[in-house]
Scaffold this motif. Structure first.
Motif, short mmCIF file in Angstrom:
data_model
loop_
_atom_site.label_atom_id
_atom_site.label_comp_id
_atom_site.label_asym_id
_atom_site.label_seq_id
_atom_site.Cartn_x
_atom_site.Cartn_y
_atom_site.Cartn_z
N HIS A 197 31.92 39.81 16.87
CA HIS A 197 32.74 40.92 17.35
C HIS A 197 32.63 41.07 18.87
O HIS A 197 33.61 41.37 19.56
N LEU A 198 31.42 40.88 19.36
CA LEU A 198 31.20 40.97 20.81
C LEU A 198 31.94 39.84 21.52
O LEU A 198 32.56 40.05 22.58
N GLN A 199 31.90 38.66 20.97
CA GLN A 199 32.58 37.52 21.58
C GLN A 199 34.09 37.71 21.56
O GLN A 199 34.80 37.23 22.46
N ALA A 200 34.59 38.42 20.56
CA ALA A 200 36.03 38.62 20.45
C ALA A 200 36.59 39.48 21.59
O ALA A 200 37.75 39.31 21.99
N ILE A 201 35.78 40.39 22.12
CA ILE A 201 36.27 41.25 23.20
C ILE A 201 35.84 40.76 24.57
O ILE A 201 36.30 41.27 25.59
N ALA A 202 34.95 39.75 24.62
CA ALA A 202 34.44 39.26 25.91
C ALA A 202 35.55 38.86 26.88
O ALA A 202 35.46 39.15 28.09
N PRO A 203 36.61 38.20 26.43
CA PRO A 203 37.66 37.81 27.38
C PRO A 203 38.36 38.98 28.07
O PRO A 203 39.05 38.79 29.08
N TYR A 204 38.20 40.16 27.55
CA TYR A 204 38.92 41.32 28.09
C TYR A 204 38.02 42.23 28.93
O TYR A 204 38.43 43.33 29.29
N ILE A 205 36.83 41.75 29.23
CA ILE A 205 35.93 42.53 30.09
C ILE A 205 36.07 42.05 31.52
O ILE A 205 35.74 40.90 31.84
N ASN A 206 36.56 42.89 32.35
CA ASN A 206 36.78 42.57 33.76
C ASN A 206 35.45 42.50 34.48
O ASN A 206 34.67 43.45 34.45
N LYS A 207 35.17 41.38 35.16
CA LYS A 207 33.89 41.21 35.84
C LYS A 207 33.69 42.23 36.96
O LYS A 207 32.57 42.48 37.39
N GLU A 208 34.78 42.86 37.42
CA GLU A 208 34.67 43.86 38.48
C GLU A 208 34.22 45.22 37.93
O GLU A 208 33.86 46.11 38.70
N ASN A 209 34.27 45.36 36.63
CA ASN A 209 33.82 46.60 36.01
C ASN A 209 32.35 46.43 35.64
O ASN A 209 32.00 45.90 34.59
N GLY A 210 31.49 46.90 36.55
CA GLY A 210 30.05 46.69 36.37
C GLY A 210 29.48 47.34 35.13
O GLY A 210 28.59 46.78 34.48
N ILE A 211 30.00 48.52 34.77
CA ILE A 211 29.48 49.24 33.61
C ILE A 211 29.68 48.44 32.33
O ILE A 211 28.75 48.24 31.54
N LEU A 212 30.90 47.91 32.14
CA LEU A 212 31.18 47.15 30.93
C LEU A 212 30.45 45.81 30.94
O LEU A 212 29.98 45.35 29.89
N THR A 213 30.35 45.18 32.10
CA THR A 213 29.66 43.90 32.19
C THR A 213 28.20 44.02 31.81
O THR A 213 27.66 43.21 31.05
N VAL A 214 27.55 45.06 32.34
CA VAL A 214 26.14 45.28 32.03
C VAL A 214 25.94 45.57 30.55
O VAL A 214 25.02 45.04 29.91
#
Length: 351
Positions: free
Chosen positions: A304-321
């Motif tokens: 499930h985590l891998q399924a949403i990984a492509p949609y996490i913007n690397k500029e959004n530090g909160i979501l990346t962390v």
């Protein structure tokens, strides 16, 4: 000597200074007199309160526990002799509340009898008909504490008061004096519920002796705050029969409704939520994406985590962390560096 004519004979500057000095002196005397009056009045009131408190304690104790005490006769005499002013009656109400708080069971009905016999019911009813919100709030509080029924026509207007204190007392009274529909007042609201009011109602429900209300009755309320409160209560009271409604609300047009649907379903540990959240992830705002990540962390799998990984913007530090934290949670052997490489590769592939 004519003081006015003497003042006018002075130079203009001195005349102005003298007049201002006299005015200041007069105002000072008035202020000192007012302070002294208020102090004396307060001291008199305090002495009266102390005396009346002692009389009331003695009277109520005799009324409750002295079998030789002629209750009917003595209560009329006490009312006539000692409860002459509104101040006296307010002191009596306060003292009765002290007894009501400490005495339960059969004795509480005797406290009601004392309250009614001293004519305090009509006194507080008159407060409910006045404009002063604090008097209305105190009256509702007393009627609730003593479990005394009053006309609903005097209570219901208070639920839409612009004073939160009065609204809360009205909610409390209506909730605990309803045998079948304790939250019926929600359907009569014309203003949203504040967060504090939601907490207040939630705490009051814990002491409600009747059957738990069906919170779905107000799930489509015009105010989001009411719908959110009901969704939260569905989860707190494990009303699993309403899961289909909560699942449908994951696609509601209002983000605050979608957020509470996620929170409630996560609390109830409904796994059907995961696929819907993964599909909705790309179009959600950052706050809701955080909630989706938390939900995956609680109920999901690494896939499930891998399924949403492509949609996490690397500029959004909160979501990346948060994504990296969950990746390490699902796969503890993965190092931070490997996680970073994995995330960056996925993001480059997406771009």
């Amino acid at each position: 000597m004519n003081l006015a004519s003497d003042i006018h004979e002075l130079p203009p500057i001195l005349e102005i200074n003298l007049v201002l000095t006299i005015i200041f002196f007069v105002f000072t005397l008035l202020l000192i007199s007012l302070i002294l009056y208020l102090r004396v009045h307060k001291n008199i009131a305090n002495r009266r309160r102390e005396e009346l408190d002692l009389l009331l304690i003695d009277f109520i104790n005799n009324y409750l526990f002295n079998e030789e005490f002629d209750n009917s006769k003595e209560i009329k005499a006490f009312k006539k002799k000692h409860l002459k002013t509104n101040f006296d009656k307010r002191v009596a109400v306060s003292q009765i509340l002290v007894f009501a708080e400490n005495l339960k069971g059969e004795t509480s009905s005797v406290i009601q009898e004392v309250f009614l016999g001293l004519g305090l019911y009509d006194f507080l009813i008159s407060d409910l008909k006045k404009k002063a919100w604090f008097k209305k709030a105190k009256a509702l509080f007393v009627f609730y504490q003593l479990n005394i029924k009053i006309p609903m026509s005097l209570v219901e207007p208070a639920i839409n008061s612009n004073r939160n204190e009065l609204r809360q007392q009205a909610f409390l009274y209506l909730l605990h004096n309803s045998t079948e529909n304790p939250l019926g007042f929600l359907g009569k609201l014309i203003t949203p519920l504040t967060l504090w009011e939601q907490i207040y109602i939630e705490n009051a429900l814990k002491g409600y002796p009747g059957e738990t209300p069906d919170f779905s009755r107000w799930i489509y309320h015009e105010f989001s705050s009411v719908a959110i409160f009901c969704m939260k209560m569905m989860a707190d009271y494990n009303q699993f029969e309403h899961i289909p409604i909560l699942l449908k609300f994951l696609n509601h047009e209002k983000p605050e409704i979608r957020q509470q649907a996620i929170l409630s379903l996560r609390q109830m540990e409904i796994s059907e939520i995961l696929q819907i959240l993964i599909e909705n992830f790309p179009k959600e705002n950052t706050l809701l994406k955080q909630e989706i990540l938390k939900t995956i962390g609680k109920m999901g799998l690494e896939k499930h985590l891998q399924a949403i990984a492509p949609y996490i913007n690397k500029e959004n530090g909160i979501l990346t962390v948060e994504h990296q934290r969950l990746a390490r949670y699902f796969n503890p052997k993965t190092s931070i560096t490997e996680n970073n490489i994995f995330t960056n590769n996925v993001q480059r592939g997406h771009s």
